[in-house]
Structure formats: C-alpha cells, structure tokens
Design a protein around this motif. Structure first.
Motif, PDB file in Angstrom:
ATOM      1  N   HIS A 171      52.755  40.463  95.187  1.00 37.18           N
ATOM      2  CA  HIS A 171      51.365  40.681  96.004  1.00 37.18           C
ATOM      3  C   HIS A 171      50.333  38.944  95.946  1.00 37.18           C
ATOM      4  CE1 HIS A 171      47.968  40.762  98.540  1.00 37.18           C
ATOM      5  NE2 HIS A 171      47.281  40.627  97.794  1.00 37.18           N
ATOM      6  N   VAL A 172      50.929  38.141  94.594  1.00 35.11           N
ATOM      7  CA  VAL A 172      51.050  37.199  94.309  1.00 35.11           C
ATOM      8  C   VAL A 172      51.046  35.689  94.612  1.00 35.11           C
ATOM      9  CG1 VAL A 172      49.906  35.208  92.544  1.00 35.11           C
ATOM     10  CG2 VAL A 172      49.074  37.416  92.113  1.00 35.11           C
ATOM     11  N   THR A 173      52.716  36.050  94.871  1.00 36.18           N
ATOM     12  CA  THR A 173      53.593  34.875  95.423  1.00 36.18           C
ATOM     13  C   THR A 173      53.870  35.159  97.042  1.00 36.18           C
ATOM     14  OG1 THR A 173      55.502  36.528  95.214  1.00 36.18           O
ATOM     15  CG2 THR A 173      54.889  35.235  93.602  1.00 36.18           C
ATOM     16  N   ALA A 174      53.551  36.125  97.191  1.00 37.53           N
ATOM     17  CA  ALA A 174      53.452  36.218  98.914  1.00 37.53           C
ATOM     18  C   ALA A 174      53.121  37.184  99.956  1.00 37.53           C
ATOM     19  CB  ALA A 174      55.200  36.767  99.201  1.00 37.53           C
ATOM     20  N   PRO A 175      51.423  36.468  99.592  1.00 43.46           N
ATOM     21  CA  PRO A 175      50.599  37.734 100.285  1.00 43.46           C
ATOM     22  C   PRO A 175      50.616  37.803 101.862  1.00 43.46           C
ATOM     23  CG  PRO A 175      49.920  35.216  99.711  1.00 43.46           C
ATOM     24  CD  PRO A 175      50.761  35.500  99.244  1.00 43.46           C
ATOM     25  N   GLU A 176      51.415  37.078 102.828  1.00 38.96           N
ATOM     26  CA  GLU A 176      51.598  37.098 104.049  1.00 38.96           C
ATOM     27  C   GLU A 176      52.020  38.732 103.343  1.00 38.96           C
ATOM     28  OE1 GLU A 176      55.363  35.266 102.165  1.00 38.96           O
ATOM     29  OE2 GLU A 176      52.476  35.359 102.123  1.00 38.96           O
ATOM     30  N   ILE A 177      53.180  39.936 103.146  1.00 39.62           N
ATOM     31  CA  ILE A 177      53.455  40.642 103.032  1.00 39.62           C
ATOM     32  C   ILE A 177      52.723  41.711 103.091  1.00 39.62           C
ATOM     33  CG2 ILE A 177      55.054  42.767 101.937  1.00 39.62           C
ATOM     34  CD1 ILE A 177      56.486  40.432 100.842  1.00 39.62           C
TER      35      ILE A 177
END
Length: 327
Positions: A102-108
């Motif tokens: 979630h921190v590295t790819a919040p857009e997911i």
C-alpha cells in the motif's frame, strides 16, 4: 469518549482492532481457534464497511488477508509452514507485506475502490508507513536473534518477540485517535444542515423565517449532528414529527427526496442537504403561516427570500416542473 463516538467514521485505525485482538489472543487461547476468531471479526467488519458505509477500511482488508493466510496455513498444514512459537512473527510479516504494497503503490487501493464504486475516506498512508518502518526493524532484529548473531537473553523472549508487534499496532491506533482529536478541536467545525421543502403542481411551500418574518424560507430546517449516511433517516423522522403537528388530518406516508448538496462559506461553514417533499394536493402538508410560491417569485423578488433559497432556486424549479409533469 463522546468525541471518539462522534468521529468514529473518520478514525480509520479502528480497523486495526481485529489485528490487535488477534495478536493478544493467540497467547491466551488456542492459536488456530483465535486466528479463526480474528478472521471472523475482520470479515464481519469488512462486510459492514462495504455494505453499510459503502467504503473499504484498508486495515480491515489488511487484517483479513494477513490473519486469513496464517489461519489457512495453520488449519490445513499444521506446523509445516508456520513452526511452533513463530506464529506472531509470521502474522507480523504477512501484515507487513500488505502495508508495504500500500505504501509503495497506493493507487492499487484507490483503483480498487473506484472499480467497485466505494467511498474514498482516507489514504491510510501515515499509519501504513509506521507499520512498515517499525515492523521491518523488529523482524530484522528477530532474524539476528534467531541466528545468534547478537546476544539474546531468554528472559526477554516474550517482550521482544510477542509484545512489540502488538505495541506497533496500538501506536498506530493512538496516533490516529490523537490526530482526529486535534483536528476536531483546532479546525472550525462544519455544520450539517438539512432543509426540506414540500412541492406541489410546480410550486414550493415556504414559511416565514424564524428570526425575520419578512423573509421566506424552507418550512423544515435543522442542524444534524449524526453521520452522513443517517441523514435520510433523520429527514424521514422530521417529516413524521411535523406531520403530527400540521394542520391537516392526512395520514399519507411522505418520503423526502434528496435533490441537492452544497457548502456555504462564512464564519461558520455549513454542508447543506436539500430535500423535497412531493405532495399531490396543496392541503396535504401544511404548517402555520405557510404559502405556495413559484420559483419565478424568488427570481423577481430575491430580497424577500433567504440566501439558501436563492442558491437552490434553479434546482427547485427544475425538479418541481419534472414532478408536475410525471407525477
């Protein structure tokens, strides 16, 4: 406590409670049973969040995935993949993976919400970063301890291995609660106002303003202190209350319909929800000193009507005409 209950929908870290309960419970009860209980609590919270609140708390999702994986591994493989006395680090590692993604790819997470038309209330990034940083440090230390690379006293076993993960999630919960309290006390609070206007045959029913009888305004208006999702129910209760004190003897069930939401600026910002109350005859729903106006009356003599009505005029005119033609 009242403040916490009032802003419970904004305290996103409440989604961490199933994780905290599970981390504590696996040291007090049979581990497989406690994992199943924690998973059930997470799923129940997740379903309530999706079906009732139309949102998706990331921490409930994180707990469902992390606890669910550990539960299934322990249930079907026993101690093959999660050896004895390593359940807490294994659960912490699963939760760390979810937080790291979630921190590295919040857009997911945002795209997932958008795909299923769920409300986006918070990014959860602050708490997720805390979990990633502290859990990573903790698991690295455990790696060195397990491999005897640094001195380790057995007396510190419980605190280092089992207590720290629980404290990490408790810290996230406390930080979020404190942040909500600070925001609620330092920022100007926005009022939530519900306005209800009866309409009939293309006209709207208004009454004199409570503070200035020369100004016409909505006959039913009130401050609402509850969560937004309950405003519709509150509007229905207002109708029932005013119907019981109205001048008519009609017992017809009236249903208010939301047609407009907007914000007003000023010394006290307000979020306004405008409801209409369609009636078939002008005598079906009346209050003392009320009168039916056309929206053209508001346009021709704006000084005789409230500021809110001037904002709402165009939408009221459109809806009143549509209801007149298709009722």
């Amino acid at each position: 406590m009242n403040l916490l209950l009032k802003y419970k929908d904004k305290i996103v870290s409440f989604g961490l409670l199933p994780i905290i309960i599970t981390l504590i419970g696996i040291h007090l009860f049979p581990t497989t049973a406690m994992l199943g209980t924690g998973l059930a609590i997470s799923i129940a919270g997740l379903l309530y969040d999706v079906l009732r609140l139309k949102g998706l708390n990331f921490f409930l999702l994180q707990g469902t995935i992390g606890i669910g994986v550990c539960f299934l591994l322990r249930l079907f493989t026993g101690y093959e993949y999660i050896p004895k006395n390593s359940l807490t680090p294994s659960l912490e590692f699963m939760l760390l993976i979810c937080a790291f993604i979630h921190v590295t790819a919040p857009e997911i997470y945002r795209n997932f919400l958008k795909k299923f038309h769920l409300n986006f209330t918070s990014s959860y990034l602050l708490e997720a970063k805390i979990i990633v940083i502290f859990s990573s440090i903790h698991l690295i230390i455990l790696f060195f301890l397990y491999n005897k690379l640094i001195p380790f006293s057995p007396e510190n076993n419980f605190g280092i291995i089992y207590l720290i993960p629980t404290l990490i999630y408790v810290i996230c919960l406390v930080i979020n609660i404190v942040g909500i309290q600070i925001a609620a006390t330092q920022s100007p609070r926005e009022q939530h106002i519900i306005r209800i206007i009866p309409i009939c045959n293309g006209k709207i029913y208004l009454t004199p303003h409570a503070e200035n009888t020369t100004i016409w305004d909505a006959p039913i208006k009130t401050l609402f202190d509850g969560p937004l999702r309950k405003s519709q129910r509150h509007a229905k209760n207002l109708i029932k209350k005013h119907q019981s004190t109205s001048q008519t003897t009609h017992k017809k069930k009236f249903i208010p319909r939301l047609i407009l939401s907007y914000r007003t600026q000023g010394s006290t910002p307000a979020f306004v929800q405008l409801y209409i109350l369609p009636v078939s005859h002008e005598d079906e729903f009346k209050l003392s000193e009320g009168y039916f106006f056309t929206c053209e009356d508001i346009r021709q003599n704006p000084e005789k009507f409230s500021n809110e009505l001037r904002i709402e005029c165009d939408r009221l005119h459109m809806v009143a005409q549509i209801w007149k033609e298709f009722k």
